[in-house]
Design a protein around this motif. Structure first.
Motif, mmCIF file in Angstrom:
data_model
loop_
_atom_site.group_PDB
_atom_site.id
_atom_site.type_symbol
_atom_site.label_atom_id
_atom_site.label_comp_id
_atom_site.label_asym_id
_atom_site.label_seq_id
_atom_site.Cartn_x
_atom_site.Cartn_y
_atom_site.Cartn_z
ATOM 1 N N GLY A 3 -41.058 -28.707 -37.140
ATOM 2 C CA GLY A 3 -40.794 -28.808 -35.712
ATOM 3 C C GLY A 3 -41.841 -28.066 -34.894
ATOM 4 O O GLY A 3 -42.676 -27.337 -35.426
ATOM 5 N N LYS A 4 -41.791 -28.279 -33.588
ATOM 6 C CA LYS A 4 -42.686 -27.586 -32.672
ATOM 7 C C LYS A 4 -42.087 -26.231 -32.297
ATOM 8 O O LYS A 4 -40.865 -26.066 -32.280
ATOM 9 C CB LYS A 4 -42.902 -28.415 -31.408
ATOM 10 N N VAL A 5 -42.949 -25.303 -31.954
ATOM 11 C CA VAL A 5 -42.502 -23.973 -31.529
ATOM 12 C C VAL A 5 -43.145 -23.648 -30.186
ATOM 13 O O VAL A 5 -44.364 -23.742 -30.033
ATOM 14 C CB VAL A 5 -42.883 -22.887 -32.553
ATOM 15 N N HIS A 6 -42.316 -23.293 -29.212
ATOM 16 C CA HIS A 6 -42.813 -22.837 -27.916
ATOM 17 C C HIS A 6 -42.563 -21.332 -27.805
ATOM 18 O O HIS A 6 -41.463 -20.845 -28.095
ATOM 19 C CB HIS A 6 -42.117 -23.565 -26.767
ATOM 20 N N HIS A 7 -43.592 -20.619 -27.376
ATOM 21 C CA HIS A 7 -43.529 -19.171 -27.265
ATOM 22 C C HIS A 7 -43.569 -18.756 -25.798
ATOM 23 O O HIS A 7 -44.334 -19.316 -25.008
ATOM 24 C CB HIS A 7 -44.717 -18.529 -27.986
ATOM 25 N N ALA A 51 -36.426 -18.429 -37.570
ATOM 26 C CA ALA A 51 -37.248 -19.388 -36.827
ATOM 27 C C ALA A 51 -38.172 -20.153 -37.765
ATOM 28 O O ALA A 51 -38.333 -21.373 -37.646
ATOM 29 C CB ALA A 51 -38.056 -18.659 -35.760
ATOM 30 N N ASP A 52 -38.769 -19.456 -38.723
ATOM 31 C CA ASP A 52 -39.648 -20.116 -39.692
ATOM 32 C C ASP A 52 -38.877 -21.110 -40.550
ATOM 33 O O ASP A 52 -39.358 -22.220 -40.828
ATOM 34 C CB ASP A 52 -40.323 -19.069 -40.586
ATOM 35 N N GLU A 53 -37.675 -20.721 -40.968
ATOM 36 C CA GLU A 53 -36.838 -21.609 -41.786
ATOM 37 C C GLU A 53 -36.486 -22.874 -41.016
ATOM 38 O O GLU A 53 -36.614 -23.990 -41.516
ATOM 39 C CB GLU A 53 -35.560 -20.881 -42.213
ATOM 40 N N TRP A 54 -36.053 -22.690 -39.780
ATOM 41 C CA TRP A 54 -35.578 -23.831 -38.988
ATOM 42 C C TRP A 54 -36.733 -24.731 -38.559
ATOM 43 O O TRP A 54 -36.587 -25.946 -38.494
ATOM 44 C CB TRP A 54 -34.800 -23.334 -37.780
ATOM 45 N N LYS A 55 -37.873 -24.147 -38.291
ATOM 46 C CA LYS A 55 -39.055 -24.949 -37.998
ATOM 47 C C LYS A 55 -39.390 -25.813 -39.207
ATOM 48 O O LYS A 55 -39.701 -27.009 -39.070
ATOM 49 C CB LYS A 55 -40.243 -24.046 -37.649
ATOM 50 N N ASP A 60 -37.194 -28.174 -33.401
ATOM 51 C CA ASP A 60 -38.056 -27.568 -32.390
ATOM 52 C C ASP A 60 -37.463 -26.218 -32.012
ATOM 53 O O ASP A 60 -36.252 -26.116 -31.750
ATOM 54 C CB ASP A 60 -38.160 -28.458 -31.149
ATOM 55 N N ILE A 61 -38.303 -25.210 -31.955
ATOM 56 C CA ILE A 61 -37.841 -23.832 -31.767
ATOM 57 C C ILE A 61 -38.439 -23.236 -30.500
ATOM 58 O O ILE A 61 -39.607 -23.455 -30.183
ATOM 59 C CB ILE A 61 -38.248 -22.948 -32.968
ATOM 60 N N GLU A 62 -37.630 -22.484 -29.771
ATOM 61 C CA GLU A 62 -38.115 -21.651 -28.680
ATOM 62 C C GLU A 62 -38.045 -20.196 -29.139
ATOM 63 O O GLU A 62 -36.973 -19.729 -29.542
ATOM 64 C CB GLU A 62 -37.285 -21.843 -27.416
ATOM 65 N N VAL A 63 -39.174 -19.514 -29.097
ATOM 66 C CA VAL A 63 -39.242 -18.125 -29.526
ATOM 67 C C VAL A 63 -39.516 -17.242 -28.307
ATOM 68 O O VAL A 63 -40.520 -17.427 -27.616
ATOM 69 C CB VAL A 63 -40.344 -17.918 -30.581
ATOM 70 N N ILE A 64 -38.621 -16.309 -28.056
ATOM 71 C CA ILE A 64 -38.760 -15.389 -26.929
ATOM 72 C C ILE A 64 -39.335 -14.077 -27.455
ATOM 73 O O ILE A 64 -38.705 -13.388 -28.254
ATOM 74 C CB ILE A 64 -37.409 -15.133 -26.242
ATOM 75 N N HIS A 65 -40.530 -13.746 -27.001
ATOM 76 C CA HIS A 65 -41.197 -12.539 -27.468
ATOM 77 C C HIS A 65 -40.811 -11.334 -26.616
ATOM 78 O O HIS A 65 -40.396 -11.474 -25.463
ATOM 79 C CB HIS A 65 -42.708 -12.731 -27.436
ATOM 80 N N ILE A 73 -39.638 -10.113 -31.580
ATOM 81 C CA ILE A 73 -38.908 -11.239 -30.999
ATOM 82 C C ILE A 73 -37.596 -10.766 -30.384
ATOM 83 O O ILE A 73 -36.868 -9.978 -30.986
ATOM 84 C CB ILE A 73 -38.614 -12.305 -32.084
ATOM 85 N N ASP A 74 -37.323 -11.243 -29.176
ATOM 86 C CA ASP A 74 -36.061 -10.952 -28.498
ATOM 87 C C ASP A 74 -35.018 -12.044 -28.710
ATOM 88 O O ASP A 74 -33.822 -11.801 -28.533
ATOM 89 C CB ASP A 74 -36.284 -10.801 -26.990
ATOM 90 N N GLY A 75 -35.469 -13.251 -29.028
ATOM 91 C CA GLY A 75 -34.500 -14.332 -29.176
ATOM 92 C C GLY A 75 -35.121 -15.592 -29.758
ATOM 93 O O GLY A 75 -36.337 -15.777 -29.733
ATOM 94 N N VAL A 76 -34.255 -16.444 -30.286
ATOM 95 C CA VAL A 76 -34.654 -17.741 -30.844
ATOM 96 C C VAL A 76 -33.629 -18.777 -30.395
ATOM 97 O O VAL A 76 -32.421 -18.517 -30.432
ATOM 98 C CB VAL A 76 -34.708 -17.707 -32.387
ATOM 99 N N ILE A 77 -34.109 -19.945 -29.961
ATOM 100 C CA ILE A 77 -33.225 -20.994 -29.463
ATOM 101 C C ILE A 77 -33.581 -22.328 -30.116
ATOM 102 O O ILE A 77 -34.767 -22.662 -30.238
ATOM 103 C CB ILE A 77 -33.328 -21.122 -27.932
ATOM 104 N N ILE A 78 -32.556 -23.070 -30.534
ATOM 105 C CA ILE A 78 -32.730 -24.448 -31.011
ATOM 106 C C ILE A 78 -32.002 -25.353 -30.028
ATOM 107 O O ILE A 78 -30.768 -25.502 -30.089
ATOM 108 C CB ILE A 78 -32.162 -24.659 -32.427
ATOM 109 N N GLN A 79 -32.742 -25.945 -29.107
ATOM 110 C CA GLN A 79 -32.120 -26.775 -28.081
ATOM 111 C C GLN A 79 -31.427 -27.998 -28.678
ATOM 112 O O GLN A 79 -30.389 -28.442 -28.176
ATOM 113 C CB GLN A 79 -33.166 -27.216 -27.053
ATOM 114 N N GLN A 80 -31.984 -28.569 -29.763
ATOM 115 C CA GLN A 80 -31.383 -29.762 -30.373
ATOM 116 C C GLN A 80 -29.960 -29.492 -30.853
ATOM 117 O O GLN A 80 -29.129 -30.400 -30.874
ATOM 118 C CB GLN A 80 -32.249 -30.237 -31.545
ATOM 119 N N LEU A 81 -29.709 -28.244 -31.246
ATOM 120 C CA LEU A 81 -28.382 -27.876 -31.733
ATOM 121 C C LEU A 81 -27.568 -27.123 -30.684
ATOM 122 O O LEU A 81 -26.428 -26.748 -30.955
ATOM 123 C CB LEU A 81 -28.504 -27.012 -32.991
ATOM 124 N N LYS A 82 -28.163 -26.887 -29.523
ATOM 125 C CA LYS A 82 -27.518 -26.097 -28.468
ATOM 126 C C LYS A 82 -27.044 -24.754 -29.027
ATOM 127 O O LYS A 82 -25.925 -24.302 -28.795
ATOM 128 C CB LYS A 82 -26.357 -26.865 -27.825
#
Length: 364
Positions: A3-7, A51-55, A60-65, A73-82
């Motif tokens: 998946g894609k990762v946005h930082h 995040a690495d596992e799910w990617k 698609d992963i959102e990584v909050i630095h 990292i402060d947080g990780v979000i998977i929008q596809q799974l809400k």
């Protein structure tokens, strides 16, 4: 396929103090795991591993630095799974309790082993707090000088031309299009931040899959943020989801707007996040050339140079204080390291990984 990762960042040490935007990024999720407890309990490494596992599993992963350490990292979000995980220190006021599940990371720590180190821990925490305060004071002093720099250009602005430029750009971006739904979701973030490693931004990562990128060039006070605010408002009024990126120096200003549904971004492409077109679909919007009295740079060159060096010196000073805070934080990390039971952390990882697997299976 991976998946894609946005930082990005969702909290920053700014001229207005620490400025949290976490809540805007966890809205709309059906389940959020809150990792409570000390930051030295492996929260960041746990989220990075997940995040690495799910990617790798194609999400698609959102990584909050963390702006206190952009390697953390402060947080990780998977929008596809809400679904999301939050481990930051700032309370997350977003949901009803039914959306949240709290996980106490302090269960990984043997606090008895720290009894002889309490005084050192207290002293280090106080030093960290003071260093952050000094950093924010430096940024505030820098912003006051920056305001004087803005005044030079504000007094040389042709606001009629600036408004015309904004109207033309909005028409070009949206071209009378409306979203299929009127339920626009607005997310507020930072694409960059002042960190112990210096000023860091994730513009290339956040914009790599967009068809059109508009690089706003100009000077302090030439209305770049105002243009971005009007673009964001237009997108929201037309029903499009909008990503709004605040300025890491002055969070009341904006630095970028993205409307992914339409495949475009518009961003302030000036120092310290200056970029130039390097691919098809890139376009420069030069506010200085379009709306500022010609010769302003030359006429006020000495004053501009003095003010620029002044505010940048405070920015550099602020980053030095952040680096100092990080050094004290690393000392704390080393103290807690031997007190953390990694086998407990591994169990928490397995639990979260299993929960994501269940959520994914339910959507198949």
């Amino acid at each position: 396929m991976a998946g894609k990762v946005h930082h990005f960042f969702a909290g920053d040490h700014t001229a207005k103090g620490f400025y949290p935007l976490y809540a805007f990024n966890y809205q709309g999720l059906e389940r959020v795991f809150i990792l409570q407890g000390l930051p030295y309990t492996g929260k960041s490494s746990l989220m990075e591993k997940l995040a690495d596992e799910w990617k790798g599993e194609g999400f698609d992963i959102e990584v909050i630095h963390s702006s206190s350490d952009n390697q953390a990292i402060d947080g990780v979000i998977i929008q596809q799974l809400k679904l999301g995980i939050y481990g930051g220190d700032t309370p997350l006021y977003v949901f009803n309790d039914e959306n949240l599940e709290y996980i106490n990371m302090d269960t990984t720590v043997n606090f008895d082993s720290l009894n002889g180190k309490k005084d050192t821990i207290i002293q280090l925490k106080e030093k960290i707090k003071n260093a952050y305060q000094e950093a924010q004071n430096s940024f505030k002093a820098g912003l006051e000088i920056h305001d004087d720099l803005e005044d030079i250009y504000i007094n040389q602005m042709n606001f009629t031309k600036a408004n015309q430029l904004t109207t033309q750009l909005i028409h070009q971006l949206f071209n009378n299009r409306k979203a299929a739904s009127n339920d626009a979701v607005v997310k507020r973030r930072f694409f960059g931040a002042s960190t112990p490693q210096g000023v860091v931004d994730y513009i290339p990562n956040l914009t790599e899959d967009l068809d059109k990128r508009y690089f706003i060039k100009g000077r302090a006070g030439t209305g770049k943020s105002t243009i971005l605010k009007q673009i964001a408002a237009a997108g929201e009024s037309l029903g499009f989801d909008v990503e709004i990126y605040h300025c890491g120096f002055d969070p009341l200003s904006l630095d970028m707007v993205i409307v992914r549904e339409l495949g475009f971004c518009v961003f302030d492409s000036t120092d310290p996040h200056e970029y130039f077109p390097d691919r098809e679909g890139d376009e420069i919007v030069d506010v200085y050339a379009e709306a500022v009295t010609p010769g302003t740079d030359e006429k006020y060159a000495d004053e501009i140079d003095n003010l620029t060096r002044g505010y940048k010196s405070y920015m550099k000073e602020g980053v030095a204080y952040l680096k100092e805070a990080k050094q004290h934080d690393d000392e704390l990390q080393s103290i807690y390291k031997d007190a953390v039971d990694n086998s407990v952390t591994d169990k928490i990882f397995e639990k979260l990984h299993l929960e994501v697997g269940k959520k994914a299976s339910s959507l198949e």
